[in-house]
Design a protein around this motif. Structure first.
Motif, PDB file in Angstrom:
ATOM      1  N   THR A 243      48.598 -81.745 -30.146  1.00  0.00           N
ATOM      2  CA  THR A 243      48.632 -81.249 -28.766  1.00  0.00           C
ATOM      3  C   THR A 243      49.318 -82.257 -27.854  1.00  0.00           C
ATOM      4  OG1 THR A 243      46.571 -80.050 -29.162  1.00  0.00           O
ATOM      5  CG2 THR A 243      47.218 -80.364 -26.873  1.00  0.00           C
ATOM      6  N   ASN A 244      49.040 -83.533 -28.087  1.00  0.00           N
ATOM      7  CA  ASN A 244      49.681 -84.610 -27.338  1.00  0.00           C
ATOM      8  C   ASN A 244      51.202 -84.487 -27.456  1.00  0.00           C
ATOM      9  OD1 ASN A 244      50.665 -87.026 -26.372  1.00  0.00           O
ATOM     10  ND2 ASN A 244      49.628 -88.316 -27.859  1.00  0.00           N
ATOM     11  N   LYS A 245      51.718 -84.362 -28.691  1.00  0.00           N
ATOM     12  CA  LYS A 245      53.168 -84.268 -28.901  1.00  0.00           C
ATOM     13  C   LYS A 245      53.727 -83.003 -28.266  1.00  0.00           C
ATOM     14  CE  LYS A 245      52.985 -86.837 -33.265  1.00  0.00           C
ATOM     15  NZ  LYS A 245      53.093 -86.749 -34.749  1.00  0.00           N
ATOM     16  N   PHE A 246      53.001 -81.904 -28.404  1.00  0.00           N
ATOM     17  CA  PHE A 246      53.468 -80.631 -27.848  1.00  0.00           C
ATOM     18  C   PHE A 246      53.602 -80.707 -26.326  1.00  0.00           C
ATOM     19  CE2 PHE A 246      52.035 -76.585 -25.888  1.00  0.00           C
ATOM     20  CZ  PHE A 246      53.175 -75.838 -26.131  1.00  0.00           C
ATOM     21  N   LEU A 247      52.563 -81.195 -25.639  1.00  0.00           N
ATOM     22  CA  LEU A 247      52.603 -81.255 -24.181  1.00  0.00           C
ATOM     23  C   LEU A 247      53.664 -82.230 -23.693  1.00  0.00           C
ATOM     24  CD1 LEU A 247      48.809 -81.082 -23.265  1.00  0.00           C
ATOM     25  CD2 LEU A 247      50.509 -79.257 -23.185  1.00  0.00           C
ATOM     26  N   LYS A 248      53.841 -83.336 -24.394  1.00  0.00           N
ATOM     27  CA  LYS A 248      54.898 -84.273 -24.010  1.00  0.00           C
ATOM     28  C   LYS A 248      56.269 -83.624 -24.147  1.00  0.00           C
ATOM     29  CE  LYS A 248      52.865 -88.843 -24.824  1.00  0.00           C
ATOM     30  NZ  LYS A 248      52.928 -90.084 -25.650  1.00  0.00           N
ATOM     31  N   SER A 249      56.442 -82.809 -25.172  1.00  0.00           N
ATOM     32  CA  SER A 249      57.753 -82.195 -25.405  1.00  0.00           C
ATOM     33  C   SER A 249      58.118 -81.164 -24.351  1.00  0.00           C
ATOM     34  CB  SER A 249      57.795 -81.545 -26.791  1.00  0.00           C
ATOM     35  OG  SER A 249      56.950 -80.410 -26.853  1.00  0.00           O
ATOM     36  N   ILE A 250      57.116 -80.554 -23.703  1.00  0.00           N
ATOM     37  CA  ILE A 250      57.418 -79.515 -22.699  1.00  0.00           C
ATOM     38  C   ILE A 250      57.221 -80.028 -21.279  1.00  0.00           C
ATOM     39  CG2 ILE A 250      56.733 -77.715 -24.313  1.00  0.00           C
ATOM     40  CD1 ILE A 250      54.223 -77.284 -22.616  1.00  0.00           C
ATOM     41  N   LYS A 251      56.736 -81.244 -21.119  1.00  0.00           N
ATOM     42  CA  LYS A 251      56.335 -81.743 -19.798  1.00  0.00           C
ATOM     43  C   LYS A 251      57.491 -81.801 -18.810  1.00  0.00           C
ATOM     44  CE  LYS A 251      54.850 -85.988 -17.492  1.00  0.00           C
ATOM     45  NZ  LYS A 251      54.454 -87.395 -17.694  1.00  0.00           N
ATOM     46  N   LEU A 252      58.631 -82.343 -19.240  1.00  0.00           N
ATOM     47  CA  LEU A 252      59.720 -82.630 -18.308  1.00  0.00           C
ATOM     48  C   LEU A 252      60.106 -81.428 -17.468  1.00  0.00           C
ATOM     49  CD1 LEU A 252      62.000 -84.443 -17.220  1.00  0.00           C
ATOM     50  CD2 LEU A 252      63.392 -83.673 -19.131  1.00  0.00           C
ATOM     51  N   SER A 253      60.219 -80.300 -18.114  1.00  0.00           N
ATOM     52  CA  SER A 253      60.762 -79.129 -17.422  1.00  0.00           C
ATOM     53  C   SER A 253      59.800 -77.957 -17.425  1.00  0.00           C
ATOM     54  CB  SER A 253      62.087 -78.716 -18.092  1.00  0.00           C
ATOM     55  OG  SER A 253      62.985 -79.784 -18.127  1.00  0.00           O
ATOM     56  N   PHE A 254      58.498 -78.223 -17.448  1.00  0.00           N
ATOM     57  CA  PHE A 254      57.533 -77.150 -17.631  1.00  0.00           C
ATOM     58  C   PHE A 254      57.672 -76.061 -16.571  1.00  0.00           C
ATOM     59  CE2 PHE A 254      53.348 -75.224 -16.832  1.00  0.00           C
ATOM     60  CZ  PHE A 254      53.119 -74.667 -18.076  1.00  0.00           C
ATOM     61  N   PHE A 255      57.678 -76.443 -15.316  1.00  0.00           N
ATOM     62  CA  PHE A 255      57.770 -75.412 -14.275  1.00  0.00           C
ATOM     63  C   PHE A 255      59.098 -74.670 -14.348  1.00  0.00           C
ATOM     64  CE2 PHE A 255      59.607 -74.315 -10.168  1.00  0.00           C
ATOM     65  CZ  PHE A 255      58.819 -73.223  -9.905  1.00  0.00           C
ATOM     66  N   PHE A 256      60.179 -75.421 -14.507  1.00  0.00           N
ATOM     67  CA  PHE A 256      61.492 -74.788 -14.579  1.00  0.00           C
ATOM     68  C   PHE A 256      61.571 -73.845 -15.769  1.00  0.00           C
ATOM     69  CE2 PHE A 256      61.951 -78.662 -12.249  1.00  0.00           C
ATOM     70  CZ  PHE A 256      62.861 -78.379 -11.252  1.00  0.00           C
ATOM     71  N   SER A 257      61.008 -74.284 -16.896  1.00  0.00           N
ATOM     72  CA  SER A 257      61.031 -73.448 -18.093  1.00  0.00           C
ATOM     73  C   SER A 257      60.240 -72.172 -17.868  1.00  0.00           C
ATOM     74  CB  SER A 257      60.460 -74.222 -19.281  1.00  0.00           C
ATOM     75  OG  SER A 257      61.234 -75.365 -19.546  1.00  0.00           O
ATOM     76  N   TRP A 258      59.082 -72.287 -17.205  1.00  0.00           N
ATOM     77  CA  TRP A 258      58.286 -71.095 -16.917  1.00  0.00           C
ATOM     78  C   TRP A 258      59.098 -70.117 -16.077  1.00  0.00           C
ATOM     79  CZ3 TRP A 258      56.231 -68.446 -12.746  1.00  0.00           C
ATOM     80  CH2 TRP A 258      55.144 -67.608 -13.006  1.00  0.00           C
ATOM     81  N   MET A 259      59.810 -70.648 -15.088  1.00  0.00           N
ATOM     82  CA  MET A 259      60.599 -69.782 -14.221  1.00  0.00           C
ATOM     83  C   MET A 259      61.752 -69.125 -14.978  1.00  0.00           C
ATOM     84  SD  MET A 259      59.454 -69.497 -11.148  1.00  0.00           S
ATOM     85  CE  MET A 259      60.882 -68.899 -10.261  1.00  0.00           C
TER      86      MET A 259
END
Length: 910
Positions: free
Chosen positions: A547-563
């Motif tokens: 979970t640590n690796k997964f969240l780190k991998s999506i953290k940078l652009s999480f909001f932008f990716s959701w949009m």
């Protein structure tokens, strides 16, 4: 009045900060606008702020908020409203309407809120508010520009919210799946259309500008209101932002980009005070602001050194040298722990003799507690918040008697809430940040398995609470429309990430995709933001490794990716202009780990949406399979309620199948959508588009007519109906459709372009030029219009002006073969045959499989009465694009000299 601080031990760092702030109040123009004190949790930042308020309470008014504690400050607009509300109100007999000068912020903010309400609830043209209008308002004011995002944590770092601010950032998108009728219109364009048409805004340009860019305009009004207050009362104003590490990235961007950089506050008696765990200047955006404007002063606050610790302990009555040394060794001089010792001593509780100098600080805080009491503290530390029912549930699961398990005369909940480190915030109890960090880390280190099991218990509890609010077999819209269910589910996801390993990730992702489809970001943003904010302190040590690796991998652009989930990456572009944000490549990189787990999601809307969004990012052969599987999910989701939601499942599938040129499959999806909801004009509109592509023209017209019977102000349907009629050479009917569309929106560029082409077919060249000029006033670089205007001018004998328009089109798009071919046609009409042939050959050189060059050469030869070569080239053009070339050849006067030729007539007949 500020309560005096007992036992305040000054130190040079604090003295320097207080002295610098005093100068900033006395001489604002020559001193920093913002002062920040930062340091580790428990180091005394909040205490220093109290000392500062105590020092300056007679000369300044303070408005103080604490992120994570103060309710209703999740976005810049809400924060400004709250700060304004906290400032002293005028005293004496007073009515706002009697004030000689209206308050600039209050009046503008009320106008903004009132207008948002009208846009949501009042129709454009006297009918009911339709889905398209509701989606437009929701996208703009809840998910996009105006409201920004309520995240509760600065989770995106320097990539804050350039997109969510949307003020100077422009997103050009190929169309969101959930907004089928607006497939080529970004949200900003749609809100502009609504503002131009809605009775609340259409006649007020200033109001339209406010609704399009509320943040900069309301920030200016906010600043002007503060300045006005300081001048009226001859007192400074200090805005205090405490626990700033929990502020959302929207707020962080607003603070530096708009309030500091873009207002004149520095020259007036308004100061901003920020306290947080990390330096603002760690971020590139803040460093650049400081380099350019020198608006910031910051001071790091450290733990007490040995002498300061000694002074503090002697102050509270601990004087033995050995005890002082042992306390310092245990606490490392952190004021939070020293203050805890003071409270214990004042309460008359025995202080440990500190015989073990290396005693862990956790043991220090838990000393004197029995095993059950220590356990309940650890359980409480796992909770983001708790109430009586939650503690009772945990005690039952742990086999501890709720009534007497921790004390003979007080139940577990009442005992826990009386602990010094427990606070009451926003209607719930919670451990304060420092104590929660200490106890959670120690719990995890002491027994990681039990730590995970506790979070598993909590996930189950909140899942059950959500199921009590909305039955688990209810349709997804019913769940996501329920506020309490969303809050419980956010807590469920948070605890599942800690307790359920890979399953927790999959549950997060299922809601990630579902929340995007239903536009309810808070369900995933609340837990994501909370985990990332905590990770700044805990460095992800409490999460399972995967979970640590997964969240780190999506953290940078999480909001932008959701949009951008709903967008095809091949079709959208992002231009941040003066703001900072991730690239499209970074956004898509953050999405890839999400799509790898789509196959493992449980059946339902999350899996449907995940398959649909993944299909936008794969090869065509894979897309077909993904859409087929999404169709299977849609059939499982459909219920007897929520017809609009159910029909959208197939409408979106149809749109994606249409994009893949799989028109028959798209038609099946649209027909399925109509079985569910036969009064949705969008479905008929999309059905009409596909029928037209299949050559079933009369059926297509029938679909457009059905859409218009339901919604007669459906401009896109009138436009596409007109285009289809023009293609059928029913030009007068086409003109009538285009005029209907223009009556709805008289500056619609697509309609005007289609109208110009139709008039060109009718040889109404002067009218074409008039329409082209109208378009060019709106969009001066419209190359298609420049070309059509040039062709019309040439047919009126105005060759030089015609060529000037084509030259401009070529200058704008030098690699586009059509403009070169049309230049060749105009040169041939002007008798410049050698130059004409060069232009046509240039078109073929740029793109040999484009019909334009051959069509241009056909005109070139026809104008010279070379029948054989004219027909040969026209044949090649028709081989590439038969429909367009036959229609144009029928009405093009260049072919008048060979129109009676048998071979020419045969070509036109096909």
């Amino acid at each position: 009045m500020t309560t005096p601080i007992p036992y305040y031990i000054s130190r040079k760092q604090a003295q320097d900060f207080l002295a610098k702030f005093t100068k900033a109040l006395e001489f604002p123009e020559s001193n920093p606008l913002l002062s920040q004190v930062y340091g580790f949790g428990g180091v005394g930042k909040t205490t220093l702020i109290k000392k500062l308020k105590e020092t300056h309470q007679l000369q300044a008014d303070f408005a103080e908020v604490s992120f994570g504690l103060t309710a209703g400050i999740e976005t810049p607009l809400k924060l400004m409203e709250k700060l304004y509300e906290l400032l002293p109100k005028p005293t004496g007999l007073w009515r706002r309407d009697l004030l000689p000068k209206p308050d600039p912020f209050t009046s503008l903010y009320e106008q903004y809120q009132e207008t948002v309400y009208k846009l949501k609830t009042e129709p454009v043209q006297g009918k009911s508010v339709d889905t398209e209008q509701q989606n437009t308002v929701k996208d703009w004011f809840e998910l996009g520009t105006a409201t920004l995002l309520a995240t509760g944590a600065g989770y995106l770092g320097d990539h804050g919210t350039a997109l969510s601010l949307g003020l100077d950032a422009t997103v050009k998108a190929g169309g969101m799946l959930s907004d089928a009728s607006q497939a080529l219109k970004p949200t900003k364009e749609r809100i502009q259309e609504l503002l131009q048409q809605h009775p609340a805004t259409k006649n007020d340009k200033q109001l339209q500008e406010l609704m399009l860019e509320p943040i900069p305009k309301l920030t200016h009004a906010f600043a002007q209101g503060l300045i006005q207050k300081t001048q009226k009362h001859n007192r400074s104003i200090v805005l205090v932002l405490d626990t700033y590490e929990k502020a959302s990235s929207d707020i962080d961007t607003w603070l530096w980009q708009y309030l500091l950089e873009d207002t004149p506050l520095k020259s007036y008696g308004v100061r901003i005070l920020v306290a947080g765990r990390r330096s603002l200047l760690e971020k590139e955006s803040w460093r650049k602001l400081q380099q350019d404007r020198d608006l910031i002063y910051e001071q790091q606050l450290d733990e007490f050194n040995k002498e300061q610790t000694k002074e503090y302990l002697q102050y509270i009555g601990i004087t033995k040298s050995g005890d002082i040394q042992k306390i310092y060794k245990t606490t490392q001089g952190l004021p939070y722990y020293l203050n805890w010792i003071r409270r214990e001593k004042e309460a008359g509780r025995d202080i440990d003799d500190f015989s073990r100098g290396n005693k862990a600080i956790t043991d220090l805080l838990l000393q004197g507690l029995n095993a059950n009491q220590k356990q309940i503290v650890q359980l409480g530390a796992c909770c983001r918040w708790f109430d009586r029912s939650l503690i009772q549930y945990l005690m039952q699961k742990q086999g501890i008697d709720f009534e007497t398990g921790v004390h003979a005369s007080i139940d577990c909940f009442d005992w826990l809430t009386k602990c010094d480190f427990v606070e009451f915030v926003q209607g719930h109890y919670r451990l304060d940040d420092v104590a929660r960090n200490v106890f959670r880390l120690s719990f995890c280190n002491e027994d990681r398995t039990r730590f995970r099991e506790t979070h598993e218990l909590l996930a189950t509890y909140f899942e059950q609470q959500g199921n009590q609010e909305v039955a688990p077999d209810s349709p997804e819209p019913e769940k996501y429309d329920n506020y309490d269910w969303r809050q419980y589910t956010a807590e469920f996801i948070y605890h599942a990430l800690f307790g359920r390993r890979d399953e927790g990730q999959r549950q997060f992702l299922s809601h990630f995709f579902t929340s995007r489809y239903l536009k309810q970001l808070e369900v995933v943003m609340i837990p994501f933001a909370a985990v990332v904010a905590e990770a700044a302190v805990e460095n992800y040590r409490l999460l399972p490794d995967s979970t640590n690796k997964f969240l780190k991998s999506i953290k940078l652009s999480f909001f932008f990716s959701w949009m951008m989930l709903t967008e095809n990456p091949a079709k959208y572009e992002i231009n941040y202009e003066n703001l900072i944000g991730p690239s499209k490549e970074e956004i898509e990189a953050a999405l890839r780990p999400c799509f790898t787990q789509v196959d493992f999601l449980e059946d339902g809307l999350g899996k449907y949406a995940g398959l649909l969004y993944k299909s936008l990012r794969t090869q065509p052969n894979q897309q077909v399979d993904l859409l087929q599987r999404a169709t299977e999910q849609a059939e499982k989701i459909v219920t007897n309620s929520y017809p609009e939601f159910n029909s959208s499942l197939f409408l979106n599938l149809g749109n994606q199948q249409d994009n893949l040129d799989r028109y028959e499959e798209a038609l099946v999806s649209y027909n399925r959508a109509l079985i569910i909801q036969d009064d949705n004009p969008i479905i008929y509109y999309c059905q009409g588009n596909v029928l037209g592509k299949l050559g079933r023209y009369e059926e297509a017209l029938n679909s457009y007519d059905k859409a218009l019977q339901i919604k007669d102000d459906y401009g896109d349907a009138w436009n596409n109906r007109g285009s289809l009629l023009a293609g059928l050479e029913r030009y007068q009917e086409a003109l009538a459709s285009f005029n209907k569309a223009l009556a709805i929106k008289d500056d619609d560029l697509n309609v005007l372009k289609n109208l110009a082409v139709t008039l060109l077919f009718l040889r109404s060249y002067k009218e074409v030029i008039t329409i082209c000029d109208q378009v060019l006033k709106i969009k001066s670089d419209a190359t298609e219009i420049l070309s059509n205007k040039g062709l019309s001018l040439s047919l009126l004998g105005c060759y030089d002006e015609a060529l000037a328009n084509l030259n401009e089109a070529i200058k704008l798009q030098p690699e586009h073969p059509l403009w070169w071919a049309n230049q060749g046609i105009i040169l041939a009409r002007a008798g410049r045959y050698q130059d004409s042939l060069i232009s046509c050959e240039k078109a073929l050189e740029l793109q040999a499989n484009d019909e334009s060059g051959y069509y241009g050469k056909a005109c070139y030869f026809a104008l010279q009465n070379d029948v054989y070569l004219a027909i040969e080239n026209l044949q090649q053009a028709i081989n590439i694009n038969p429909s367009r070339c036959r229609i144009e050849a029928k009405i093009n006067p260049d072919f008048d000299s060979i129109r009676d030729n048998v071979r020419f007539q045969a070509l036109l007949q096909g």
